[in-house]
Design a protein around this motif. Sequence first.
Motif, PDB file in Angstrom:
ATOM      1  N   LYS A  63       0.842  -1.197   0.000  1.00  0.00           N
ATOM      2  CA  LYS A  63       0.000   0.000   0.000  1.00  0.00           C
ATOM      3  C   LYS A  63       0.876   1.246   0.000  1.00  0.00           C
ATOM      4  O   LYS A  63       1.889   1.299   0.700  1.00  0.00           O
ATOM      5  N   GLU A  64       0.484   2.242  -0.763  1.00  0.00           N
ATOM      6  CA  GLU A  64       1.189   3.527  -0.745  1.00  0.00           C
ATOM      7  C   GLU A  64       0.851   4.235   0.563  1.00  0.00           C
ATOM      8  O   GLU A  64      -0.328   4.443   0.878  1.00  0.00           O
ATOM      9  N   PRO A  65       1.857   4.612   1.376  1.00  0.00           N
ATOM     10  CA  PRO A  65       1.564   5.307   2.637  1.00  0.00           C
ATOM     11  C   PRO A  65       0.900   6.659   2.372  1.00  0.00           C
ATOM     12  O   PRO A  65       1.228   7.320   1.389  1.00  0.00           O
ATOM     13  N   ASN A  66      -0.027   7.033   3.235  1.00  0.00           N
ATOM     14  CA  ASN A  66      -0.610   8.368   3.131  1.00  0.00           C
ATOM     15  C   ASN A  66       0.468   9.395   3.400  1.00  0.00           C
ATOM     16  O   ASN A  66       1.313   9.198   4.268  1.00  0.00           O
ATOM     17  N   LYS A  67       0.439  10.476   2.675  1.00  0.00           N
ATOM     18  CA  LYS A  67       1.322  11.600   2.930  1.00  0.00           C
ATOM     19  C   LYS A  67       0.471  12.724   3.493  1.00  0.00           C
ATOM     20  O   LYS A  67      -0.602  13.008   2.963  1.00  0.00           O
ATOM     21  N   PRO A  68       0.925  13.369   4.558  1.00  0.00           N
ATOM     22  CA  PRO A  68       0.105  14.393   5.189  1.00  0.00           C
ATOM     23  C   PRO A  68      -0.213  15.589   4.282  1.00  0.00           C
ATOM     24  O   PRO A  68      -1.318  16.065   4.261  1.00  0.00           O
ATOM     25  N   PHE A  69       0.753  16.033   3.511  1.00  0.00           N
ATOM     26  CA  PHE A  69       0.547  17.217   2.686  1.00  0.00           C
ATOM     27  C   PHE A  69       1.131  16.966   1.305  1.00  0.00           C
ATOM     28  O   PHE A  69       2.342  16.865   1.144  1.00  0.00           O
ATOM     29  N   LYS A  70       0.251  16.862   0.317  1.00  0.00           N
ATOM     30  CA  LYS A  70       0.689  16.593  -1.050  1.00  0.00           C
ATOM     31  C   LYS A  70       0.961  17.873  -1.825  1.00  0.00           C
ATOM     32  O   LYS A  70       1.532  17.839  -2.896  1.00  0.00           O
TER      33      LYS A  70
END
Length: 112
Positions: A63-70
């Motif tokens: 799974k691609e980790p969530n990034k807080p601010f894209k």
Amino acid sequence: MNHFEYKGYLGSVKVSVADKCMHGKIEFINDLVNYEAETVEELKKEFEASVERYLEHCKLVGKEPNKPFKGTFNIRIGHELHEKAAKRAEEIGKSLNDYIKDTIKKDIESHA
């Protein structure tokens, strides 16, 4: 500072007087990752360990980790305000994106 930072992730710092402990979670991601400890130093270590475990888990399950601010986000401002902002941006020779970005930046800098 009311949060920790590690590898681009932000972690909250909360105190539970009733439970006599500190706790937090990785903020601004869709997944829930919590941590707790009894001292600020221990909480920081737990936060960093939680980030590492989260990244490892994501890798393990593919799974691609969530990034807080894209760097991008959607906002709903209503038809009328959208129209006025687009017209104002055109008046001053900017794209709507640049107009909104500059307006936010100006507001944040004036409150820094």
